[in-house]
Design an enzyme around this catalytic site. Structure first.
Site, PDB file in Angstrom:
ATOM      1  N   ARG A   1      12.962  48.728  29.301  1.00  0.00           N
ATOM      2  CA  ARG A   1      14.078  47.696  28.764  1.00  0.00           C
ATOM      3  C   ARG A   1      13.279  46.152  28.709  1.00  0.00           C
ATOM      4  O   ARG A   1      12.965  45.751  29.670  1.00  0.00           O
ATOM      5  CB  ARG A   1      15.189  47.545  29.361  1.00  0.00           C
ATOM      6  CG  ARG A   1      16.319  46.629  28.955  1.00  0.00           C
ATOM      7  CD  ARG A   1      17.502  46.758  29.910  1.00  0.00           C
ATOM      8  NE  ARG A   1      18.411  45.605  29.175  1.00  0.00           N
ATOM      9  CZ  ARG A   1      18.798  44.729  30.094  1.00  0.00           C
ATOM     10  NH1 ARG A   1      18.822  44.644  31.384  1.00  0.00           N
ATOM     11  NH2 ARG A   1      19.689  43.542  29.415  1.00  0.00           N
TER      12      ARG A   1
ATOM     13  N   HIS B 190      22.354  42.602  24.490  1.00  0.00           N
ATOM     14  CA  HIS B 190      23.035  43.948  24.892  1.00  0.00           C
ATOM     15  C   HIS B 190      22.777  44.828  23.505  1.00  0.00           C
ATOM     16  O   HIS B 190      23.932  45.470  23.534  1.00  0.00           O
ATOM     17  CB  HIS B 190      24.636  43.621  25.149  1.00  0.00           C
ATOM     18  CG  HIS B 190      24.606  43.024  26.507  1.00  0.00           C
ATOM     19  ND1 HIS B 190      25.635  42.043  26.572  1.00  0.00           N
ATOM     20  CD2 HIS B 190      24.317  42.992  27.747  1.00  0.00           C
ATOM     21  CE1 HIS B 190      25.891  41.648  27.790  1.00  0.00           C
ATOM     22  NE2 HIS B 190      25.046  42.223  28.432  1.00  0.00           N
TER      23      HIS B 190
ATOM     24  N   ARG C 150      28.865  32.977  33.929  1.00  0.00           N
ATOM     25  CA  ARG C 150      28.401  32.102  32.850  1.00  0.00           C
ATOM     26  C   ARG C 150      29.473  31.600  32.229  1.00  0.00           C
ATOM     27  O   ARG C 150      30.594  32.144  32.035  1.00  0.00           O
ATOM     28  CB  ARG C 150      27.424  32.897  31.864  1.00  0.00           C
ATOM     29  CG  ARG C 150      26.103  33.407  32.214  1.00  0.00           C
ATOM     30  CD  ARG C 150      25.196  33.919  31.264  1.00  0.00           C
ATOM     31  NE  ARG C 150      24.284  34.733  31.823  1.00  0.00           N
ATOM     32  CZ  ARG C 150      23.948  36.058  31.439  1.00  0.00           C
ATOM     33  NH1 ARG C 150      24.826  36.862  30.731  1.00  0.00           N
ATOM     34  NH2 ARG C 150      23.021  36.659  31.912  1.00  0.00           N
TER      35      ARG C 150
END
Ligand code: ADP
Length: 400
Positions: free
Chosen positions: A89, A178, A239
């Protein structure tokens, strides 16, 4: 006899997750996570054939040590010979990478160059690539990028209202993240609808520690809530998501924050944690609402859900038609409270939840949670590792 298994590696700053997957069936043969890397007490947890074991790592508790441990584990269980490739990833592929890519020195160099767009992620992803190359020099290594699925966004969705040269000369644009998760759950929604993905238009809400919403039109990402960095968009665990950029100048000029302090504030101390002053964990906030009727926890949850609902509603401007809404990620898959509060703000879009189904579909289950007269709303557990294994295998099998 197992053949063609793919080792999927997801390397974070202090952790390294791995899964050994049989890519055509999706069977997970082994999985684990090395945590607290680069600290004083690195350890690794491995789940194999129903047994979960946690083992302290050897010094210096780094990513290479973790990969070496995994190699030794695979060797001891006769799982090395069944490997066909390693899939990694990778967080930021910039505009260069919109498909899975075989990693060579040129690719590594450009991933390194892209580190200026993702300084917290790409360098550490590369550590995982280097460690795996050293451990498995004979195996192809493939990069699957978090940004790749969003490369189909139209220009109007990714250019900021800034001087154009910042995009041309410095790559400052919206990229989105994502992507692997949004792609996976979008495709699963198409399966549930019985339609080709290329004719499916859904809004996917990935709600975990990081949260992002994506508009998928006819199988392509056409807008997403994260931007140049994962800080843009909805309120997340720690966040802030979107805010008036003027706040940053106020913090620096009036409250004497340094740039590093601003970055920490917005990335690590805001969101659910900052508003609640309690936790970044959705479960803790839910418990405070349910058990103690805590007002701040309730407000935190309202802000979190309202901002998500507003983003979902705004994506009606991005779609040619609407087949439904998908919830995924740790919060999206498990929190019926969050789903209820979000959908309560979406009644004008004709989305209504079936209360029983909404409560029952959780803990890894997948299913429709809307009423018979409502637009579709599903919970679909994400599976990024499966996509990485599948795409890695397709790339190397296609190249054979
Ligand atoms: P990451 O973004 O790190 O992959 P996850 O997708 O695992 O994160 O999501 C983590 C979030 O999911 C946390 O806020 C956690 O509280 C939430 N979560 C997990 N299980 C539940 C649950 N049963 N109910 C509500 N929230 C949950």
């Amino acid at each position: 006899m197992i053949k063609n298994a793919v080792l999927v590696i997801n390397c974070g700053s202090s952790s390294l997750k791995f899964s050994l997957i049989e890519p055509t069936s999706g069977n997970i043969l082994a999985a684990g996570v090395a945590e607290r890397l680069l600290s004083k007490h690195g350890f690794i947890k491995i789940n194999y054939q129903g047994n979960k074991e946690s083992t302290p790592l050897a010094v210096p508790f780094d990513h290479q040590v973790a990969v070496n441990f995994i190699v030794e584990f695979l060797r001891q269980h006769d799982l090395v010979d069944c490997l066909s490739a390693v899939g990694h990833r990778l967080v930021h592929g910039g505009e260069e990478y919109s498909t899975p890519t075989l990693i060579d020195d040129v690719v590594k160099y450009s991933i390194k160059k892209l580190s200026k767009l993702a300084p917290l992620h790409n360098p550490v992803n590369l550590i995982g690539v280097n460690a795996a190359q050293q451990a498995f020099p004979h195996l192809p290594q493939v990069a699957v990028f978090d940004t790749a699925f969003h490369q189909s966004m139209p220009t109007k969705a990714y250019i900021y209202g800034l001087p154009y040269n910042l995009y041309k000369d410095h790559g400052i644009r919206r990229y989105g993240f994502h992507g692997t998760s949004h792609y996976y759950v979008g495709k699963q929604a198409a399966k549930l609808l019985g339609k080709p993905f290329a004719q499916t238009s859904v809004i996917t809400a990935h709600l975990g520690n990081g949260c992002s919403i994506t508009a998928i039109d006819n199988g392509k990402s056409v807008d997403t809530s994260m931007g140049l960095t994962p800080l843009e968009g909805v309120v997340m665990g720690t966040r802030s998501g979107d805010l008036d950029p003027g706040i940053i100048f106020h913090l620096i000029e009036q409250l004497n924050y340094t740039p590093e302090q601003v970055s920490n504030l917005l990335n690590k101390d805001s969101g659910l944690l900052g508003i609640s002053e309690m936790s970044n964990d959705c479960r803790t906030i839910e418990e405070a609402i349910i058990n103690e009727q805590d007002q701040r926890a309730n407000l935190t949850m309202d802000i979190f859900c309202y901002r998500i609902a507003k983003t979902i509603a705004s994506y009606m401007a991005s779609l040619s038609h609407f087949d439904g809404l998908v919830f995924t990620g740790g919060i999206g898959e498990n929190s019926d409270l969050v789903r209820t509060r979000i959908v309560n703000s979406l009644h004008l879009l004709n989305i209504q939840l079936d209360e029983t189904q909404n409560i029952e579909v959780r803990f890894g289950k997948s299913g429709l949670i809307s009423t018979a007269t409502s637009q579709n709303c599903w919970v679909i557990p994400t599976n990024e590792e499966q996509v990485i294994a599948e795409q890695t295998y397709q790339l190397i099998a296609g190249g054979k």
